[in-house]
Scaffold this active site. Structure first.
Site, PDB file in Angstrom:
ATOM      1  N   THR A 174       0.825  -1.216   0.000  1.00 47.81           N
ATOM      2  CA  THR A 174       0.000   0.000   0.000  1.00 47.81           C
ATOM      3  C   THR A 174       0.854   1.260   0.000  1.00 47.81           C
ATOM      4  O   THR A 174       1.975   1.265   0.538  1.00 47.81           O
ATOM      5  CB  THR A 174      -0.907  -0.007   1.255  1.00 47.81           C
ATOM      6  N   TYR A 199      -1.353  -0.137  10.190  1.00 49.39           N
ATOM      7  CA  TYR A 199      -1.640  -0.871   8.946  1.00 49.39           C
ATOM      8  C   TYR A 199      -0.455  -0.732   7.978  1.00 49.39           C
ATOM      9  O   TYR A 199       0.078  -1.732   7.482  1.00 49.39           O
ATOM     10  CB  TYR A 199      -2.927  -0.332   8.317  1.00 49.39           C
TER      11      TYR A 199
HETATM   12  N1  UFG Z   1     -13.480  10.169   3.433  1.00 51.09           N
HETATM   13  C1  UFG Z   1     -14.461  11.064   3.831  1.00 51.09           C
HETATM   14  N2  UFG Z   1     -15.589  10.559   4.371  1.00 51.09           N
HETATM   15  C2  UFG Z   1     -15.804   9.220   4.550  1.00 51.09           C
HETATM   16  C3  UFG Z   1     -14.800   8.318   4.126  1.00 51.09           C
HETATM   17  C4  UFG Z   1     -13.637   8.841   3.579  1.00 51.09           C
HETATM   18  O1  UFG Z   1     -14.309  12.271   3.708  1.00 51.09           O
HETATM   19  O2  UFG Z   1     -16.856   8.837   5.068  1.00 51.09           O
HETATM   20  C5  UFG Z   1     -12.244  10.708   2.821  1.00 51.09           C
HETATM   21  C6  UFG Z   1     -11.002  10.328   3.613  1.00 51.09           C
HETATM   22  O3  UFG Z   1     -10.749  11.262   4.623  1.00 51.09           O
HETATM   23  C7  UFG Z   1      -9.963  10.315   2.506  1.00 51.09           C
HETATM   24  C8  UFG Z   1     -10.733   9.909   1.262  1.00 51.09           C
HETATM   25  O4  UFG Z   1     -12.092  10.137   1.555  1.00 51.09           O
HETATM   26  O5  UFG Z   1      -9.475  11.590   2.304  1.00 51.09           O
HETATM   27  C9  UFG Z   1     -10.557   8.447   0.913  1.00 51.09           C
HETATM   28  O6  UFG Z   1     -10.828   7.695   2.071  1.00 51.09           O
HETATM   29  P1  UFG Z   1     -10.954   6.103   2.030  1.00 51.09           P
HETATM   30  O7  UFG Z   1     -11.300   5.668   3.422  1.00 51.09           O
HETATM   31  O8  UFG Z   1     -11.834   5.692   0.922  1.00 51.09           O
HETATM   32  O9  UFG Z   1      -9.492   5.642   1.648  1.00 51.09           O
HETATM   33  P2  UFG Z   1      -8.119   5.941   2.402  1.00 51.09           P
HETATM   34  O10 UFG Z   1      -7.409   6.928   1.566  1.00 51.09           O
HETATM   35  O11 UFG Z   1      -8.255   6.276   3.830  1.00 51.09           O
HETATM   36  O12 UFG Z   1      -7.514   4.498   2.444  1.00 51.09           O
HETATM   37  C10 UFG Z   1      -6.996   3.852   1.342  1.00 51.09           C
HETATM   38  C11 UFG Z   1      -7.057   2.351   1.542  1.00 51.09           C
HETATM   39  C12 UFG Z   1      -6.173   1.932   2.679  1.00 51.09           C
HETATM   40  C13 UFG Z   1      -4.810   2.492   2.480  1.00 51.09           C
HETATM   41  C14 UFG Z   1      -4.881   3.973   2.324  1.00 51.09           C
HETATM   42  C15 UFG Z   1      -3.570   4.624   2.121  1.00 51.09           C
HETATM   43  O13 UFG Z   1      -8.372   1.961   1.776  1.00 51.09           O
HETATM   44  O14 UFG Z   1      -6.125   0.543   2.730  1.00 51.09           O
HETATM   45  O15 UFG Z   1      -5.688   4.273   1.201  1.00 51.09           O
HETATM   46  O16 UFG Z   1      -3.673   5.901   2.649  1.00 51.09           O
HETATM   47  F1  UFG Z   1      -4.029   2.240   3.537  1.00 51.09           F
END
Ligand code: UFG
Length: 327
Positions: A117, A141
């Site tokens: 990741t 993670y």
């Molecule tokens: N977000 C919101 N509201 C929500 C959910 C997410 O605003 O209800 C935002 C988050 O703050 C982030 C973006 O949308 O800025 C994407 O969030 P996700 O949860 O969809 O994905 P992440 O970027 O947190 O996580 C992904 C993978 C992880 C990995 C990570 C690396 O799912 O496994 O990228 O940063 F580790």
């Protein structure tokens, strides 16, 4: 037909990988404990239920199927959970991978494609991330995935275990035929949560932070279509078959979109209103994570041909409307 052992084959990315493998002429053998995966998603080859930490069961599976390679997806992958209960990540991800690698070496199965990741890079805001960037994960993670990367390197030096490591950016979308898709319980990812808000399954999508140092104040991510992502894995497998050595590849498109841009695009694609509320930042989130690498394109011939935001949201929406898995 050549067997490939797919750990986590009942999960979101693993199930799409199984479909791509079966299309490419391999038999994907899913090994999954169904802790977060769905038996309904295993449609393209045999299913064997089991935990990574169960070494005796793994030995049995390697003996029964004699896989040519392992594609290792099985992992816990929630950043927030990893901060609250890091031991789960060190046990399932790191100890589980150790048991898997030991079983693979013992069985003489020495080709591994590993699902890592961009979270291993940590917070390097405003830097386009490439494979040479230092890895300083800011959550357990990411730390667990970096530890497994190190483990693979040590196992290569000691036992000749060759590997392709893929560092994913934000995986999105679903099978265009809507046979399989993204379904987590609980759901934490932006696009499926937004689709739930659009069709009334939840009241609203909360935007986590509007005060980031980005043009519209919301976080920027590099979204890649799950079908493009798994196609890279098939190419990675071919790379291992044809070459000596090991390699790390980022899988992202190099283009970042803010949370607000994803919301706007979702409204356009679904032709619906997205109910939103603005909330505080989510702990562990980086402001901006965008890939700055073309290595996968140059060296594997990979093309992220389905990874436009409209296509990813459109495919996810079609899957979202067509039903979900049940236990
Ligand atoms: N977000 C919101 N509201 C929500 C959910 C997410 O605003 O209800 C935002 C988050 O703050 C982030 C973006 O949308 O800025 C994407 O969030 P996700 O949860 O969809 O994905 P992440 O970027 O947190 O996580 C992904 C993978 C992880 C990995 C990570 C690396 O799912 O496994 O990228 O940063 F580790």
């Amino acid at each position: 037909m050549t067997n490939v052992l797919v750990t986590g084959g009942a999960g979101y990315i693993g199930s799409h990988a199984c479909k791509a493998l079966s299309r490419a002429g391999y038999t994907p053998v899913t090994y999954d404990n169904l802790s977060t995966g769905w038996e309904d998603a295993v449609r393209f080859g045999p299913f064997e239920r089991g935990c990574l930490t169960d070494r005796a069961r793994l030995d049995q599976i390697f003996a029964a199927y004699q896989p040519q390679a392992v594609m290792h997806f099985a992992a816990l992958s929630q950043v927030g959970e990893s901060m609250r209960a890091p031991e789960l990540y060190w046990h399932n991800n790191v100890a589980g991978s150790l048991s898997l690698m030991q079983a693979a070496v013992a069985a003489g199965c020495l080709d591994v494609v590993f699902s890592s990741t961009c979270a291993t890079y940590g917070d390097q805001d405003n830097v386009l991330l490439d494979e040479g960037c230092a890895q300083h994960p800011i959550n357990a993670y990411g730390a667990s995935k970096r530890a497994i990367e190190d483990m693979l390197r040590d196992f290569e030096a000691a036992y000749g275990l060759r590997h392709v490591i893929f560092r994913y950016f934000n995986v999105a979308g679903a099978d265009p035929e809507a046979e399989i898709g993204e379904f987590h319980q609980p759901e934490t990812h932006l696009i499926p949560l937004m689709l739930d808000a659009i069709d009334g399954k939840r009241n609203a999508l909360t935007i986590f932070g509007t005060d980031y140092d980005t043009p519209d104040g919301t976080c920027i991510r590099d979204y890649v279509h799950v079908c493009d992502l798994v196609q890279a894995h098939v190419l990675g497998l071919n790379w291992l078959e044809e070459r000596r050595g090991s390699r790390v590849f980022n899988l992202g498109t190099g283009t970042g979109f803010s949370v607000r841009e994803v919301i706007e695009q979702s409204a356009a694609v679904t032709n619906r209103v997205v109910p939103i509320v603005e909330g505080p930042r989510r702990p562990g989130d980086c402001a901006r994570l965008v890939s700055g690498s073309t290595r996968a394109t140059v060296e594997l011939g990979w093309q992220a041909s389905r990874s436009t935001l409209a296509q990813m949201i459109g495919d996810a929406w079609r899957w979202h409307q067509s039903g979900h898995y049940t236990k």
